[in-house]
Design a protein around this motif. Structure first.
Motif, PDB file in Angstrom:
ATOM      1  N   MET A 141      -9.443  -8.351  -8.001  1.00 57.92           N
ATOM      2  CA  MET A 141      -9.608  -7.918  -9.398  1.00 57.92           C
ATOM      3  C   MET A 141     -11.166  -8.068  -9.672  1.00 57.92           C
ATOM      4  N   GLU A 142     -11.954  -9.192  -9.280  1.00 54.64           N
ATOM      5  CA  GLU A 142     -13.100  -9.619  -9.601  1.00 54.64           C
ATOM      6  C   GLU A 142     -13.976  -8.473  -8.553  1.00 54.64           C
ATOM      7  N   GLY A 143     -13.602  -8.146  -7.566  1.00 51.32           N
ATOM      8  CA  GLY A 143     -14.629  -7.399  -6.786  1.00 51.32           C
ATOM      9  C   GLY A 143     -15.426  -8.193  -5.889  1.00 51.32           C
ATOM     10  N   HIS A 144     -14.927  -9.251  -5.183  1.00 50.24           N
ATOM     11  CA  HIS A 144     -15.586 -10.040  -4.068  1.00 50.24           C
ATOM     12  C   HIS A 144     -15.173  -9.700  -2.860  1.00 50.24           C
ATOM     13  N   PRO A 145     -15.858  -8.537  -2.038  1.00 51.44           N
ATOM     14  CA  PRO A 145     -15.457  -8.023  -0.706  1.00 51.44           C
ATOM     15  C   PRO A 145     -15.704  -9.148   0.253  1.00 51.44           C
ATOM     16  N   ASP A 146     -16.809 -10.043   0.137  1.00 50.16           N
ATOM     17  CA  ASP A 146     -17.020 -11.062   0.901  1.00 50.16           C
ATOM     18  C   ASP A 146     -15.827 -12.070   0.968  1.00 50.16           C
ATOM     19  N   VAL A 147     -15.395 -12.262  -0.050  1.00 49.98           N
ATOM     20  CA  VAL A 147     -14.327 -13.451  -0.090  1.00 49.98           C
ATOM     21  C   VAL A 147     -13.026 -12.640   0.456  1.00 49.98           C
ATOM     22  N   GLY A 172     -10.950  -0.864 -10.625  1.00 50.25           N
ATOM     23  CA  GLY A 172     -11.831   0.225 -10.302  1.00 50.25           C
ATOM     24  C   GLY A 172     -12.842  -0.401  -9.215  1.00 50.25           C
ATOM     25  N   GLN A 173     -12.482  -1.443  -8.446  1.00 51.11           N
ATOM     26  CA  GLN A 173     -13.317  -1.914  -7.234  1.00 51.11           C
ATOM     27  C   GLN A 173     -13.112  -1.271  -5.904  1.00 51.11           C
ATOM     28  N   VAL A 174     -13.884  -0.218  -5.904  1.00 52.95           N
ATOM     29  CA  VAL A 174     -13.397   1.041  -4.809  1.00 52.95           C
ATOM     30  C   VAL A 174     -13.870   0.400  -3.405  1.00 52.95           C
ATOM     31  N   GLU A 175     -14.842  -0.477  -3.249  1.00 53.16           N
ATOM     32  CA  GLU A 175     -15.137  -1.054  -1.877  1.00 53.16           C
ATOM     33  C   GLU A 175     -13.949  -2.050  -1.444  1.00 53.16           C
ATOM     34  N   VAL A 176     -13.634  -2.767  -2.427  1.00 58.08           N
ATOM     35  CA  VAL A 176     -12.654  -3.789  -2.274  1.00 58.08           C
ATOM     36  C   VAL A 176     -11.252  -3.140  -1.934  1.00 58.08           C
ATOM     37  N   TRP A 177     -10.961  -2.078  -2.746  1.00 55.11           N
ATOM     38  CA  TRP A 177      -9.785  -1.217  -2.403  1.00 55.11           C
ATOM     39  C   TRP A 177      -9.606  -0.707  -1.122  1.00 55.11           C
ATOM     40  N   HIS A 178     -10.686  -0.199  -0.610  1.00 54.95           N
ATOM     41  CA  HIS A 178     -10.775   0.570   0.678  1.00 54.95           C
ATOM     42  C   HIS A 178     -10.528  -0.442   1.725  1.00 54.95           C
ATOM     43  N   MET A 179     -10.976  -1.619   1.599  1.00 52.02           N
ATOM     44  CA  MET A 179     -10.968  -2.619   2.656  1.00 52.02           C
ATOM     45  C   MET A 179      -9.510  -3.222   2.699  1.00 52.02           C
ATOM     46  N   LEU A 180      -9.223  -3.602   1.686  1.00 49.93           N
ATOM     47  CA  LEU A 180      -7.668  -3.691   1.493  1.00 49.93           C
ATOM     48  C   LEU A 180      -6.510  -2.677   2.072  1.00 49.93           C
ATOM     49  N   SER A 181      -6.976  -1.384   1.436  1.00 49.44           N
ATOM     50  CA  SER A 181      -5.971  -0.583   2.088  1.00 49.44           C
ATOM     51  C   SER A 181      -5.869  -0.358   3.580  1.00 49.44           C
ATOM     52  N   GLN A 182      -7.417  -0.502   4.193  1.00 48.18           N
ATOM     53  CA  GLN A 182      -7.331  -0.409   5.652  1.00 48.18           C
ATOM     54  C   GLN A 182      -6.541  -1.578   6.260  1.00 48.18           C
ATOM     55  N   ALA A 183      -6.912  -2.655   5.849  1.00 48.95           N
ATOM     56  CA  ALA A 183      -5.895  -3.967   6.099  1.00 48.95           C
ATOM     57  C   ALA A 183      -4.418  -3.782   6.116  1.00 48.95           C
ATOM     58  N   ALA A 184      -4.008  -3.092   4.899  1.00 52.30           N
ATOM     59  CA  ALA A 184      -2.524  -2.883   4.714  1.00 52.30           C
ATOM     60  C   ALA A 184      -2.139  -1.917   5.852  1.00 52.30           C
ATOM     61  N   ALA A 185      -2.951  -0.849   6.078  1.00 54.57           N
ATOM     62  CA  ALA A 185      -2.532   0.239   7.140  1.00 54.57           C
ATOM     63  C   ALA A 185      -2.375  -0.302   8.424  1.00 54.57           C
ATOM     64  N   ASN A 186      -3.340  -1.201   8.753  1.00 52.17           N
ATOM     65  CA  ASN A 186      -3.381  -1.889   9.976  1.00 52.17           C
ATOM     66  C   ASN A 186      -2.078  -2.978  10.429  1.00 52.17           C
ATOM     67  N   GLU A 187      -1.628  -3.460   9.121  1.00 52.02           N
ATOM     68  CA  GLU A 187      -0.458  -4.183   9.360  1.00 52.02           C
ATOM     69  C   GLU A 187       0.736  -3.399   9.283  1.00 52.02           C
ATOM     70  N   THR A 188       0.738  -2.641   8.543  1.00 54.08           N
ATOM     71  CA  THR A 188       1.910  -1.555   8.962  1.00 54.08           C
ATOM     72  C   THR A 188       2.076  -0.873  10.136  1.00 54.08           C
ATOM     73  N   LEU A 189       0.675  -0.541  10.875  1.00 50.37           N
ATOM     74  CA  LEU A 189       0.632  -0.144  12.203  1.00 50.37           C
ATOM     75  C   LEU A 189       1.305  -1.137  13.361  1.00 50.37           C
ATOM     76  N   SER A 190       1.021  -2.600  13.074  1.00 54.69           N
ATOM     77  CA  SER A 190       1.429  -3.678  13.787  1.00 54.69           C
ATOM     78  C   SER A 190       2.839  -3.916  13.555  1.00 54.69           C
ATOM     79  N   GLU A 191       3.600  -3.193  12.841  1.00 52.31           N
ATOM     80  CA  GLU A 191       4.965  -3.363  12.330  1.00 52.31           C
ATOM     81  C   GLU A 191       5.784  -2.121  13.280  1.00 52.31           C
TER      82      GLU A 191
END
Length: 223
Positions: free
Chosen positions: A36-42, A71-90
């Motif tokens: 929510m706060e847009g902290h990609p490093d965290v 509207g945190q685009v960079e964070v959203w892309h990071m999380l969406s890729q992580a979610a896609a990777n988790e789904t692939l592993s399932e």
């Protein structure tokens, strides 16, 4: 960073995500806050400790929803890729075991032909694209597909192996699995291409295009 979240981050990195946020217990987490706060490093540090980008708070919101809403685009892309990777592993949860089809022996590297064992090891160590660079060539995935070795395919897919990459005569791993009649292996390969393709398309179009299986529905009540 607020002290409560600094403490949560330290706890996750020291003990693991599941120790701090057990499964099945909806709760607002530090990943929700960072999204929510847009902290990609965290977010990156939390994902490295197996944080779940699809976990829900007590109102059904995921960190992906929070990033989209804010509207945190960079964070959203990071999380969406992580979610896609988790789904692939399932994907193998459909019933493919770690044992070779038709064999009682586990498919460890030691039971593979030496040249294939080396190829699988290289992919697992350096990644698919670092080894093959998109070249049209015979790969360990082609071999595993034609032999019906689903567990080997899964190991390669977890390191971004491409079922659509052609060999030197233009045939893909999907082609070989189908031709050889290995239905389970073909299904595994076919299903694996759906998540990356969908995620890539969504990343180009924005949060509203993300697959509904990985994106929570809109909420009328906003945090």
């Amino acid at each position: 960073m607020p002290p409560v979240y600094a403490a949560a981050l330290e706890g996750v990195e020291r003990h693991g995500w599941r120790a701090v946020y057990p499964d099945g217990e909806p709760a607002w987490s530090i990943l929700h806050w960072a999204a929510m706060e847009g902290h990609p490093d965290v977010c990156r540090r939390l994902l490295a400790s197996s944080a779940d980008p699809r976990c829900q708070d007590d109102r059904g919101w995921s960190p992906l929803d929070c990033a989209e809403e804010a509207g945190q685009v960079e964070v959203w892309h990071m999380l969406s890729q992580a979610a896609a990777n988790e789904t692939l592993s399932e994907v193998p949860a459909s019933g493919i075991s770690a044992a070779s089809e038709g064999s009682s022996r586990p498919e460890e590297v030691e039971v593979l032909p030496p040249v294939l064992a080396a190829a699988v090891s290289a992919v697992e160590r350096y990644g698919w694209h670092a080894v093959h660079e998109g070249k049209s060539e015979w790969t360990a995935l082609h071999w595993a597909a034609i032999e019906g070795r689903s567990a080997v395919c899964m190991r390669l897919l977890q390191h971004r192996a491409d079922p659509l990459q052609p060999d030197n005569v233009g045939r893909t791993a999907l082609d070989y699995a189908k031709e050889a009649g290995h239905a389970d292996t073909w299904k595994l390969l076919n299903e694996s291409i759906q998540v990356p393709v969908a995620a890539s398309s969504a990343a180009a179009q924005g949060p509203s295009a993300y697959p509904m299986s990985l994106r929570m529905p809109p909420r009328e009540v906003r945090r």
